[in-house]
Design a protein around this motif. Structure first.
Motif, mmCIF file in Angstrom:
data_model
loop_
_atom_site.group_PDB
_atom_site.id
_atom_site.type_symbol
_atom_site.label_atom_id
_atom_site.label_comp_id
_atom_site.label_asym_id
_atom_site.label_seq_id
_atom_site.Cartn_x
_atom_site.Cartn_y
_atom_site.Cartn_z
ATOM 1 N N GLY A 1 -13.779 -82.014 -4.404
ATOM 2 C CA GLY A 1 -13.884 -83.225 -5.220
ATOM 3 C C GLY A 1 -12.555 -83.939 -5.311
ATOM 4 O O GLY A 1 -11.520 -83.423 -4.874
ATOM 5 N N PHE A 2 -12.583 -85.138 -5.872
ATOM 6 C CA PHE A 2 -11.372 -85.916 -6.132
ATOM 7 C C PHE A 2 -11.296 -86.138 -7.641
ATOM 8 O O PHE A 2 -12.117 -86.858 -8.203
ATOM 9 C CB PHE A 2 -11.418 -87.263 -5.406
ATOM 10 C CG PHE A 2 -11.464 -87.139 -3.911
ATOM 11 C CD1 PHE A 2 -10.382 -86.666 -3.203
ATOM 12 C CD2 PHE A 2 -12.609 -87.490 -3.208
ATOM 13 C CE1 PHE A 2 -10.427 -86.540 -1.816
ATOM 14 C CE2 PHE A 2 -12.665 -87.375 -1.830
ATOM 15 C CZ PHE A 2 -11.569 -86.892 -1.126
ATOM 16 N N GLY B 1 -19.426 -88.589 1.079
ATOM 17 C CA GLY B 1 -18.431 -87.617 1.541
ATOM 18 C C GLY B 1 -18.518 -87.239 3.005
ATOM 19 O O GLY B 1 -17.971 -86.208 3.413
ATOM 20 N N LYS B 2 -19.175 -88.063 3.828
ATOM 21 C CA LYS B 2 -19.346 -87.717 5.243
ATOM 22 C C LYS B 2 -17.996 -87.651 5.967
ATOM 23 O O LYS B 2 -17.706 -86.684 6.675
ATOM 24 C CB LYS B 2 -20.272 -88.742 5.923
ATOM 25 C CG LYS B 2 -21.662 -88.808 5.295
ATOM 26 C CD LYS B 2 -22.581 -89.777 6.005
ATOM 27 C CE LYS B 2 -22.124 -91.222 5.911
ATOM 28 N NZ LYS B 2 -22.097 -91.747 4.536
ATOM 29 N N SER B 3 -17.162 -88.676 5.796
ATOM 30 C CA SER B 3 -15.844 -88.678 6.455
ATOM 31 C C SER B 3 -14.946 -87.591 5.878
ATOM 32 O O SER B 3 -14.159 -86.974 6.600
ATOM 33 C CB SER B 3 -15.177 -90.051 6.296
ATOM 34 O OG SER B 3 -15.938 -91.059 6.935
ATOM 35 N N ASN C 1 -26.034 -86.206 -3.321
ATOM 36 C CA ASN C 1 -25.844 -85.513 -4.606
ATOM 37 C C ASN C 1 -25.189 -84.141 -4.445
ATOM 38 O O ASN C 1 -25.668 -83.138 -4.973
ATOM 39 C CB ASN C 1 -27.184 -85.383 -5.337
ATOM 40 C CG ASN C 1 -27.720 -86.728 -5.769
ATOM 41 O OD1 ASN C 1 -27.009 -87.541 -6.338
ATOM 42 N ND2 ASN C 1 -28.985 -86.981 -5.462
ATOM 43 N N GLN C 2 -24.099 -84.101 -3.677
ATOM 44 C CA GLN C 2 -23.257 -82.902 -3.484
ATOM 45 C C GLN C 2 -23.934 -81.803 -2.672
ATOM 46 O O GLN C 2 -23.446 -80.680 -2.591
ATOM 47 C CB GLN C 2 -22.804 -82.337 -4.842
ATOM 48 C CG GLN C 2 -22.054 -83.356 -5.682
ATOM 49 C CD GLN C 2 -22.017 -82.981 -7.138
ATOM 50 O OE1 GLN C 2 -21.911 -81.805 -7.478
ATOM 51 N NE2 GLN C 2 -22.097 -83.961 -8.025
ATOM 52 N N ARG C 3 -25.098 -82.128 -2.050
ATOM 53 C CA ARG C 3 -25.825 -81.163 -1.226
ATOM 54 C C ARG C 3 -25.784 -81.587 0.239
ATOM 55 O O ARG C 3 -25.521 -82.742 0.557
ATOM 56 C CB ARG C 3 -27.293 -81.068 -1.658
ATOM 57 C CG ARG C 3 -27.522 -80.380 -2.997
ATOM 58 C CD ARG C 3 -28.983 -80.531 -3.418
ATOM 59 N NE ARG C 3 -29.911 -80.134 -2.346
ATOM 60 C CZ ARG C 3 -30.343 -78.896 -2.139
ATOM 61 N NH1 ARG C 3 -29.930 -77.922 -2.918
ATOM 62 N NH2 ARG C 3 -31.184 -78.631 -1.160
ATOM 63 N N LEU C 4 -26.055 -80.608 1.116
ATOM 64 C CA LEU C 4 -26.148 -80.885 2.544
ATOM 65 C C LEU C 4 -27.370 -80.143 3.066
ATOM 66 O O LEU C 4 -27.404 -78.911 3.087
ATOM 67 C CB LEU C 4 -24.866 -80.402 3.252
ATOM 68 C CG LEU C 4 -24.671 -80.803 4.714
ATOM 69 C CD1 LEU C 4 -24.679 -82.313 4.875
ATOM 70 C CD2 LEU C 4 -23.354 -80.247 5.246
#
Length: 518
Positions: free
Chosen positions: A12-13, A41-43, A234-237
Motif C-alpha cells: 500500500g501507499f 495497482g497493475k503497474s 478491491n485489493q484482490r487478484l
C-alpha cells in the motif's frame, strides 16, 4: 513449469491499501492479460515483481536463469544514444561474446598446444552461440522491427532524447522484442502505436513462444493475444481462463451470484435478529432466541466490495462560434523539414472529425500548428470567430508535484473546495487520489485529472490527441458518450476505430498529405 510465483503479497501507499494477501503464478508459454480499473495497482504489481518496488509483505520467486523484459509506462533512455544504438543494445550480451572471441583469437599465436585446444573449443562454442542467435544478421533484424514499429522514418541515427515520449516508448518496445526474453512484461504497449503497428504487434505476440503478461485497456487487442486473464479489483487478484470476453462473462455471473447470496443472507440475518429481539426476554422462548443468536454469531457474513465510482463526463458548451472553425491556405507543417504537402483544409462548426494515419506522419504537429503552438513552415491558418478551444494533449507533465486539488484550483480559482472535490469525483477519482500528487497517479488517473479541467471549461471546439490512452473501460465508455452528446466541434486523434467510429462524421486520412514515408 512455473517461472514466477507470488505468494501472500500485500502492499500500500500510506493508508491506501493496493494489494491484500495476493497470489499469482506464471507458467512457461502463458499469455496473460492483467486487467482492472485505473489505480487498482497493475503497474505497481509489475514494479514489485521486477524488484523496482519493495512490497510490504509477501514472497516473489523467479525460476533460475529467467530473462525478464519489462516495458514500463515511464521508462527513460540516455542522452547521446541513437535509435539504432538503443535497438542494438538488445544484443549487448552477444557483442560481449564477440569481444571475448576476438580476445581469444589475439592470444592464439602465443598459446601452447594444450592451451590452443582449449581455446579452439571455447571459440567453437562462442561461434555456435553467435550463429544460433542470428548475430551476423543483427542489422537486418533491427531494421525489420524498426520498420514494423514505424521507427525507420524517425531516422536510426537520431538521438533518442530528441523524440517524443511515445516515440521513445516504441523504441523500448522494439528493443524488448529483439531481446526475446523468457517473459515479457508489457505495460500499455499499444498506447503509442497506430492501427498498422498494433496489427503487427498482435501477430507477433500471438506467435510468441515465450510467456508474457500484458497490461492493456484495448479490449480487441487483449481478446486476440491472451489466453489467461488476471483481474485486479478491491485489493484482490483473481485468475480466469480464456480471453477478455470469456472473463467478462464469468465475472458477471459470479458477481450476480454473490449479490443474490448477499441479499438472501441479509434477509435471513434480519429475520434472526428480529426473532431474538422479540423472544430473548420471555422465559418460554429464551432458549430458542439464544440458539438463533449463536447462529448469528457463527455466521460467515458475505460482504460486497465497494463499487468504484464510475466517471461521468459532460462537456460544457460555450457560445456559438462562426461558421468556420479554421481554414488553412497552402499550410505546410514541420520543424527542420516539411512534414506535409501544402494543405488547404477547413473545419466547419458542428463537424466531428477523426485524424488517422501512422505514427510520426504529423497528426499532432498539425493540430499544434493549427492552434498556433508550432509555427508552420509556409502558408496560413485562420481561426474563426468566437472560438473557445479545449485541448487535450497526448502526454501530461510526468513531474507535476501539484496535488489533484491544487491542479483544478489553479485552473478554476473561483471554485470552493467542495466544488473542486466534486468535479474530480465525477471523473472517477476517489478521495485518496484527489489528495495525492498528480505525478504519483497512474496514467489513467492523470488523464482523468486533465479531462476534469476540460469538462469544467466552457468550450465550443474540442481538440483531443489520443484521449483514450491509459483510460480504463468505464472511463472510455463515459468519454465516448460525452463526445457523442457534445454539440460543439470535435477534432480527434485516436488509434481505436471502435471508439471513434460512432462519434465522428468524417475521417481524415493524414497519410494522403504527409511527406513522410512510413
Amino acid at each position: 513449469m512455473s517461472i514466477l510465483n507470488v505468494e501472500h503479497l500485500s502492499h500500500g501507499f500510506g493508508d491506501r491499501a493496493i494489494f491484500e494477501d495476493v497470489s499469482f503464478r506464471l507458467l512457461r508459454g502463458e499469455h496473460i492479460g492483467l486487467v482492472g480499473a485505473n489505480g487498482e495497482g497493475k503497474s505497481t504489481f509489475f514494479k514489485i515483481v521486477t524488484g523496482k518496488t519493495e512490497p510490504d509483505a509477501g514472497k516473489i520467486e523467479w525460476a533460475k536463469n529467467v530473462r525478464v523484459g519489462y516495458l514500463d509506462q515511464h521508462a527513460v533512455l540516455e542522452k547521446g544514444m541513437t535509435v539504432r544504438d538503443a535497438l542494438k543494445s538488445a544484443f549487448s550480451w552477444l557483442f560481449e561474446l564477440e569481444e571475448k572471441m576476438n580476445g581469444i583469437c589475439d592470444r592464439l599465436g602465443d598459446a601452447d598446444p594444450d592451451e590452443m585446444e582449449t581455446m579452439m573449443e571455447e571459440l567453437g562454442t562462442i561461434q555456435d552461440t553467435l550463429t544460433m542467435h542470428d548475430f551476423y544478421v543483427i542489422d537486418a533484424k533491427v531494421e525489420e522491427v524498426a520498420r514494423a514499429l514505424g521507427l525507420l522514418d524517425l531516422g536510426l541515427d537520431r538521438d533518442v532524447t530528441d523524440l517524443s515520449g511515445g516515440q521513445r516508448t516504441r523504441i523500448l518496445l522494439g528493443k524488448l522484442l529483439l531481446e526475446k526474453p523468457d517473459i515479457l512484461l508489457l505495460d500499455e504497449p499499444t498506447n503509442y502505436l497506430d492501427e498498422e503497428h498494433i496489427s503487427w504487434l498482435k501477430r507477433y505476440l500471438t506467435e510468441y513462444e515465450n510467456a508474457f503478461v500484458l497490461i492493456s485497456h484495448d479490449i480487441p487487442f487483449l481478446n486476440d493475444v491472451v489466453n489467461i486473464i488476471y483481474h485486479m479489483e478491491n485489493q484482490r487478484l483473481d485468475r480466469y481462463v480464456g480471453n477478455y470476453d470469456d472473463f467478462q462473462r464469468v465475472y458477471e455471473v459470479k458477481k450476480a451470484q454473490l449479490e443474490a447470496a448477499y441479499k438472501r443472507q441479509q434477509q435471513e440475518i434480519s429475520q434472526l435478529k428480529d426473532f431474538v429481539a422479540r423472544n430473548k426476554a420471555r422465559v418460554s422462548t429464551r432458549n430458542m432466541a439464544m440458539s438463533r443468536q449463536k447462529k448469528l454469531d457463527k455466521m460467515d457474513v458475505i460482504e460486497l466490495a465497494a463499487e468504484r465510482p464510475k466517471p461521468e463526463f459532460h462537456f460544457k458548451m460555450g457560445q456559438t462560434p462562426g461558421k468556420y472553425i479554421f481554414e488553412t491556405k497552402d499550410f505546410v507543417i514541420g520543424y527542420d523539414e516539411p512534414l506535409s504537402s501544402p494543405l488547404n483544409l477547413s473545419l466547419e462548426r458542428g463537424q466531428k472529425i477523426a485524424l488517422t494515419g501512422a505514427n510520426g506522419i504529423g497528426k499532432t504537429t498539425l493540430i499544434r500548428s493549427i492552434l498556433g503552438l508550432v509555427k508552420p513552415l509556409k502558408g496560413t491558418c485562420e481561426l474563426g470567430q468566437n472560438i473557445s478551444v479545449g485541448y487535450f494533449e497526448q502526454e501530461g507533465d510526468g513531474k507535476n508535484t501539484s496535488t489533484c486539488i491544487e491542479e483544478i484550483w489553479n485552473e478554476f480559482p473561483s471554485f470552493t473546495q467542495y466544488e473542486v472535490r466534486s468535479a474530480l469525483a465525477k471523473c472517477g477519482l476517489t478521495t485518496k487520489h484527489i489528495e495525492s500528487q498528480v505525478r504519483v497517479l497512474s496514467g489513467g488517473e492523470q488523464a482523468k485529472v486533465r479531462l476534469c479541467k476540460l469538462i469544467n471549461k466552457e468550450t465550443n471546439v474540442l481538440i483531443l490527441d489520443e484521449p483514450t490512452n491509459h483510460l480504463d473501460t468505464d472511463a472510455k465508455e463515459a468519454l465516448k458518450q460525452a463526445l457523442d452528446e457534445y454539440r460543439g466541434t470535435l477534432l480527434l486523434i485516436c488509434h481505436e476505430p471502435e471508439f471513434y467510429r460512432d462519434i465522428v462524421h468524417e475521417v481524415w486520412d493524414c497519410s494522403k498529405w504527409t511527406t513522410r514515408t512510413v
